[in-house]
Design a protein around this motif. Structure first.
Motif, PDB file in Angstrom:
ATOM      1  N   LEU A  80      -4.205  -2.664  -0.059  1.00  0.00           N
ATOM      2  CA  LEU A  80      -5.425  -2.413   0.692  1.00  0.00           C
ATOM      3  C   LEU A  80      -6.246  -3.688   0.844  1.00  0.00           C
ATOM      4  O   LEU A  80      -6.796  -3.962   1.920  1.00  0.00           O
ATOM      5  N   LEU A 100      -7.211  -5.381   4.370  1.00  0.00           N
ATOM      6  CA  LEU A 100      -8.609  -5.649   4.734  1.00  0.00           C
ATOM      7  C   LEU A 100      -8.873  -7.138   4.928  1.00  0.00           C
ATOM      8  O   LEU A 100      -9.815  -7.512   5.633  1.00  0.00           O
ATOM      9  N   GLY A 135      -1.213  -0.219  -4.735  1.00  0.00           N
ATOM     10  CA  GLY A 135      -1.920   0.296  -3.565  1.00  0.00           C
ATOM     11  C   GLY A 135      -3.215  -0.450  -3.308  1.00  0.00           C
ATOM     12  O   GLY A 135      -3.561  -0.755  -2.165  1.00  0.00           O
ATOM     13  N   PHE A 145       0.824  -1.204   0.000  1.00  0.00           N
ATOM     14  CA  PHE A 145       0.000   0.000   0.000  1.00  0.00           C
ATOM     15  C   PHE A 145       0.861   1.259   0.000  1.00  0.00           C
ATOM     16  O   PHE A 145       0.625   2.193  -0.771  1.00  0.00           O
TER      17      PHE A 145
END
Length: 124
Positions: A45, A49, A41, A19
């Motif tokens: 992410l 998550l 990125g 990221f």
């Protein structure tokens, strides 16, 4: 070290590095790598998550249910981070020291308010 902690650590390191590298690629015009940075990125992410559901499965807990309280707390956390980032931008990008400090402190106070909002206050 337990397996769930090791998996969380690996996902966190890989996701955080991907990221941050992706955001550098997007935001530094000298690198001229916006599209690959966007992909890196987004991959970071997704990895970050993924930690939450993977960890919950490894602990044998039920999945998180989205209710209005969870959504409001998430929105409050996002707005708090945006105020904090706005304060940083005021100071570092635009050179506005006092408004930047005020916005940053406001964001920090909002983030600190998340703890009692999530966990509640308990009487001894």
């Amino acid at each position: 070290m337990k397996i769930k902690n090791f998996v969380s650590m690996v996902l966190g390191v890989l996701g955080g590095c991907s990221f941050s590298l992706g955001m550098c690629m997007c935001l530094l015009p000298q690198w001229d790598a916006f599209q690959p940075g966007l992909i890196a990125g987004a991959a970071g992410l997704v990895l970050l998550l993924a930690i939450l559901p993977v960890r919950r499965v490894m602990e044998g807990k039920a999945p998180i249910r989205l209710n209005p309280r969870t959504l409001l707390l998430t929105a409050f956390g996002v707005v708090s981070c945006l105020f904090f980032g706005l304060g940083l931008s005021f100071v570092m990008v635009w050179g506005l020291l006092l408004p930047g400090i005020a916005a940053g402190l406001f964001g920090i106070v909002m983030l600190l308010c998340l703890v009692p909002m999530c966990l509640g206050l308990k009487k001894d």
